[in-house]
Write an enzyme that holds these catalytic residues in place. Structure first.
Site, PDB file in Angstrom:
ATOM      1  N   LYS A 107      12.369   8.600  -7.211  1.00 50.67           N
ATOM      2  CA  LYS A 107      13.242   9.773  -7.261  1.00 50.67           C
ATOM      3  C   LYS A 107      14.305   9.706  -6.175  1.00 50.67           C
ATOM      4  O   LYS A 107      15.409  10.211  -6.355  1.00 50.67           O
ATOM      5  CB  LYS A 107      12.408  11.047  -7.135  1.00 50.67           C
ATOM      6  CG  LYS A 107      11.831  11.483  -8.461  1.00 50.67           C
ATOM      7  CD  LYS A 107      12.957  11.829  -9.421  1.00 50.67           C
ATOM      8  CE  LYS A 107      12.470  12.231 -10.781  1.00 50.67           C
ATOM      9  NZ  LYS A 107      13.560  12.123 -11.779  1.00 50.67           N
ATOM     10  N   ASP A 137       7.460  13.476 -24.063  1.00 50.03           N
ATOM     11  CA  ASP A 137       6.335  14.296 -23.589  1.00 50.03           C
ATOM     12  C   ASP A 137       5.216  14.325 -24.624  1.00 50.03           C
ATOM     13  O   ASP A 137       4.089  14.718 -24.321  1.00 50.03           O
ATOM     14  CB  ASP A 137       6.790  15.756 -23.372  1.00 50.03           C
ATOM     15  CG  ASP A 137       7.777  15.914 -22.230  1.00 50.03           C
ATOM     16  OD1 ASP A 137       7.955  14.955 -21.456  1.00 50.03           O
ATOM     17  OD2 ASP A 137       8.362  17.011 -22.120  1.00 50.03           O
ATOM     18  N   ASP A 150       6.837   9.262 -11.732  1.00 48.20           N
ATOM     19  CA  ASP A 150       7.814   9.465 -10.651  1.00 48.20           C
ATOM     20  C   ASP A 150       7.113   9.373  -9.305  1.00 48.20           C
ATOM     21  O   ASP A 150       5.992   9.880  -9.156  1.00 48.20           O
ATOM     22  CB  ASP A 150       8.438  10.864 -10.771  1.00 48.20           C
ATOM     23  CG  ASP A 150       8.954  11.136 -12.165  1.00 48.20           C
ATOM     24  OD1 ASP A 150      10.043  10.649 -12.492  1.00 48.20           O
ATOM     25  OD2 ASP A 150       8.250  11.833 -12.926  1.00 48.20           O
ATOM     26  N   GLU A 177       9.540   5.444 -11.535  1.00 49.94           N
ATOM     27  CA  GLU A 177      10.846   5.991 -11.144  1.00 49.94           C
ATOM     28  C   GLU A 177      10.844   6.436  -9.693  1.00 49.94           C
ATOM     29  O   GLU A 177      10.086   7.338  -9.301  1.00 49.94           O
ATOM     30  CB  GLU A 177      11.233   7.173 -12.038  1.00 49.94           C
ATOM     31  CG  GLU A 177      12.602   7.711 -11.633  1.00 49.94           C
ATOM     32  CD  GLU A 177      13.074   8.926 -12.413  1.00 49.94           C
ATOM     33  OE1 GLU A 177      12.460   9.278 -13.438  1.00 49.94           O
ATOM     34  OE2 GLU A 177      14.059   9.527 -11.945  1.00 49.94           O
ATOM     35  N   HIS A 212       6.780  14.657  -9.704  1.00 47.20           N
ATOM     36  CA  HIS A 212       8.177  14.637 -10.126  1.00 47.20           C
ATOM     37  C   HIS A 212       9.136  15.278  -9.127  1.00 47.20           C
ATOM     38  O   HIS A 212      10.167  14.713  -8.773  1.00 47.20           O
ATOM     39  CB  HIS A 212       8.337  15.330 -11.487  1.00 47.20           C
ATOM     40  CG  HIS A 212       9.754  15.349 -11.963  1.00 47.20           C
ATOM     41  ND1 HIS A 212      10.628  16.376 -11.662  1.00 47.20           N
ATOM     42  CD2 HIS A 212      10.460  14.458 -12.686  1.00 47.20           C
ATOM     43  CE1 HIS A 212      11.806  16.106 -12.194  1.00 47.20           C
ATOM     44  NE2 HIS A 212      11.736  14.953 -12.822  1.00 47.20           N
ATOM     45  N   GLU A 215       5.496   6.427 -18.095  1.00 51.49           N
ATOM     46  CA  GLU A 215       6.561   6.656 -17.121  1.00 51.49           C
ATOM     47  C   GLU A 215       6.016   7.597 -16.068  1.00 51.49           C
ATOM     48  O   GLU A 215       5.257   8.536 -16.390  1.00 51.49           O
ATOM     49  CB  GLU A 215       7.765   7.279 -17.839  1.00 51.49           C
ATOM     50  CG  GLU A 215       9.028   7.403 -17.027  1.00 51.49           C
ATOM     51  CD  GLU A 215       9.187   8.709 -16.265  1.00 51.49           C
ATOM     52  OE1 GLU A 215      10.107   8.790 -15.438  1.00 51.49           O
ATOM     53  OE2 GLU A 215       8.386   9.653 -16.478  1.00 51.49           O
ATOM     54  N   HIS A 252       6.044  10.199 -21.176  1.00 50.82           N
ATOM     55  CA  HIS A 252       6.834  10.746 -20.063  1.00 50.82           C
ATOM     56  C   HIS A 252       5.935  11.515 -19.094  1.00 50.82           C
ATOM     57  O   HIS A 252       5.266  12.460 -19.506  1.00 50.82           O
ATOM     58  CB  HIS A 252       7.903  11.677 -20.643  1.00 50.82           C
ATOM     59  CG  HIS A 252       8.856  12.223 -19.643  1.00 50.82           C
ATOM     60  ND1 HIS A 252       9.173  13.556 -19.572  1.00 50.82           N
ATOM     61  CD2 HIS A 252       9.580  11.626 -18.664  1.00 50.82           C
ATOM     62  CE1 HIS A 252      10.064  13.755 -18.624  1.00 50.82           C
ATOM     63  NE2 HIS A 252      10.329  12.602 -18.043  1.00 50.82           N
ATOM     64  N   ARG A 253       5.936  11.080 -17.841  1.00 49.58           N
ATOM     65  CA  ARG A 253       5.038  11.643 -16.818  1.00 49.58           C
ATOM     66  C   ARG A 253       3.598  11.637 -17.368  1.00 49.58           C
ATOM     67  O   ARG A 253       2.828  12.569 -17.135  1.00 49.58           O
ATOM     68  CB  ARG A 253       5.462  13.052 -16.399  1.00 49.58           C
ATOM     69  CG  ARG A 253       6.934  13.145 -16.001  1.00 49.58           C
ATOM     70  CD  ARG A 253       7.331  14.521 -15.487  1.00 49.58           C
ATOM     71  NE  ARG A 253       8.769  14.727 -15.619  1.00 49.58           N
ATOM     72  CZ  ARG A 253       9.411  15.856 -15.448  1.00 49.58           C
ATOM     73  NH1 ARG A 253       8.733  16.925 -15.099  1.00 49.58           N
ATOM     74  NH2 ARG A 253      10.719  15.947 -15.590  1.00 49.58           N
TER      75      ARG A 253
HETATM   76  O1  G3P Z   1      12.776   8.308 -18.041  1.00 48.13           O
HETATM   77  C1  G3P Z   1      13.753   8.989 -17.339  1.00 48.13           C
HETATM   78  C2  G3P Z   1      13.375  10.388 -17.089  1.00 48.13           C
HETATM   79  O2  G3P Z   1      12.051  10.476 -16.669  1.00 48.13           O
HETATM   80  C3  G3P Z   1      14.283  10.999 -16.096  1.00 48.13           C
HETATM   81  O3  G3P Z   1      14.130  12.365 -16.027  1.00 48.13           O
HETATM   82  O4  G3P Z   1      13.717  14.286 -14.590  1.00 48.13           O
HETATM   83  O5  G3P Z   1      12.012  13.604 -16.225  1.00 48.13           O
HETATM   84  O6  G3P Z   1      12.404  12.249 -14.204  1.00 48.13           O
HETATM   85  P1  G3P Z   1      13.001  13.144 -15.230  1.00 48.13           P
HETATM   86 CA    CA Z   2      11.022  10.436 -14.505  1.00 50.83          CA
END
Ligand code: G3P
Ligand code: CA
Length: 246
Positions: A116, A234, A43, A114, A56, A41, A14-15
Site C-alpha cells: 500500500k 470479492d 495488502d 500489494e 488494507h 490478492e 480480492h483480499r
Molecule cells: O487489485 C487491485 C486492488 O486491490 C486495488 O484496490 O483498494 O482494493 O486495494 P484496493
Molecule cells: Ca489491494
C-alpha cells in the site's frame, strides 16, 4: 488458417474473498483457495515494530475493534484485535495475520502482494516483504503489486526475478513506458476504464492485463466480453461459476 488465442481469465480472490469472509484474514484466504481461485490478492503494511501485516487500510478502525494507524501499533497489540466481528459474529476472534502466516498456510497458492505504501511511509518495507517471500520460497508464486511505482522500482533494484504489477486507475496505454522500465509482468486497472483495445495493446506490448474489482453483474459481464488475463473479485464463487473461455 487464422490463429485464435483462447484465454481463460484467471480469477483472483480480492483480499481473500472479501464478499464472503472478513477481508485479508486467514479464513478468507483459505476459503478462496478452497473455492478454487487461481490466486489471492492481499495488502500489506508495517507495524510500529516492523512486522509485515496483511490489512488494507492505513488504520485498523474499519476492519477491527481497535483504533489508530498500523504504523503506530506493535504487532503484539495488533494481534489482540478482532478482525472478524465487524463482518459477522461467527467470525469473532479472527486476527490480522502477518504476511508470513499467510504464505506458510497457503502452500499451493499464487499471491498478488500489494504494497500500500513503499519506503516513503514504511522505511525498508520492500526489503522486508521480499525477504519473507524468499524465506518461504514463494518468489515464483508472488507478484508484487502497487500504486506506488517507487516501491516497484525499489523491488526491481533488489530482485531482478521479481514479478511486478502496476496498479492504476486509467487507460493501460498511459502506463506502458513505466511498465517497460520496471520490466513489469502485468498492468492492473479498474474495470470501468478499460476497453477491448486496451487488452489487445497491453498483450501486444508483452504485459498481462488484470482488471479489478469485478463484483457487480455489469462488471462481470463486461469482464467476460473484454477477455483480460485476470480479474480480481470479492465474489470468487460467482466468478468461478460464470467464467468462460474467450
Ligand atoms: O487489485 C487491485 C486492488 O486491490 C486495488 O484496490 O483498494 O482494493 O486495494 P484496493
Ligand atoms: Ca489491494
Amino acid at each position: 488458417m487464422k490463429f485464435m488465442k483462447i484465454v481463460r481469465p484467471e480469477i483472483w480472490g480480492h483480499r481473500g474473498a472479501r464478499g464472503l469472509a472478513p477481508e485479508n484474514t486467514l479464513p478468507a484466504f483459505k476459503l478462496a483457495a478452497k473455492l478454487g481461485v487461481d490466486g489471492v490478492e492481499l495488502d500489506v503494511h508495517l507495524t510500529k515494530d516492523g512486522e509485515v501485516v496483511v490489512i488494507h487500510d492505513d488504520r485498523v478502525d474499519r476492519t477491527t475493534n481497535g483504533s489508530g494507524y498500523v504504523k503506530d501499533i506493535t504487532f503484539e497489540e495488533l494481534s489482540k484485535l478482532d478482525a472478524g466481528s465487524k463482518f459477522g459474529s461467527q467470525w469473532s476472534g479472527t486476527r490480522v495475520p502477518r504476511l508470513r502466516e499467510v504464505l506458510s498456510n497457503l502452500k499451493d497458492c499464487k499471491f498478488k502482494v500489494e504494497l500500500k505504501h513503499g519506503s516513503t511511509v514504511y522505511e525498508g518495507i520492500e526489503e522486508k516483504v521480499l525477504e519473507e517471500v524468499k524465506k518461504f520460497s514463494r518468489l515464483d508464486k508472488v507478484e508484487f503489486t502497487s500504486f506506488d511505482f517507487d516501491a516497484l522500482q525499489r523491488l526491481r533494484e533488489l530482485e531482478a526475478r521479481a514479478s511486478l504489477g502496476l496498479i492504476f486507475i486509467g487507460r493501460p496505454r498511459w502506463f506502458l513506458d513505466v511498465a517497460k522500465r520496471l520490466e513489469a509482468t502485468s498492468l492492473n486497472s479498474n474495470i470501468s476504464l478499460v476497453t477491448k483495445e486496451d487488452v489487445k495493446v497491453s498483450n501486444q506490448e508483452g504485459f498481462r492485463l488484470g482488471l479489478w474489482t469485478v463484483n457487480e453483474e455489469w462488471e462481470m459481464k463486461k469482464a467476460w466480453e473484454l477477455c483480460p488475463d485476470s480479474i480480481t473479485t470479492d465474489y470468487p464463487d460467482k466468478a468461478l461459476r460464470e467464467r468462460r473461455e474467450c
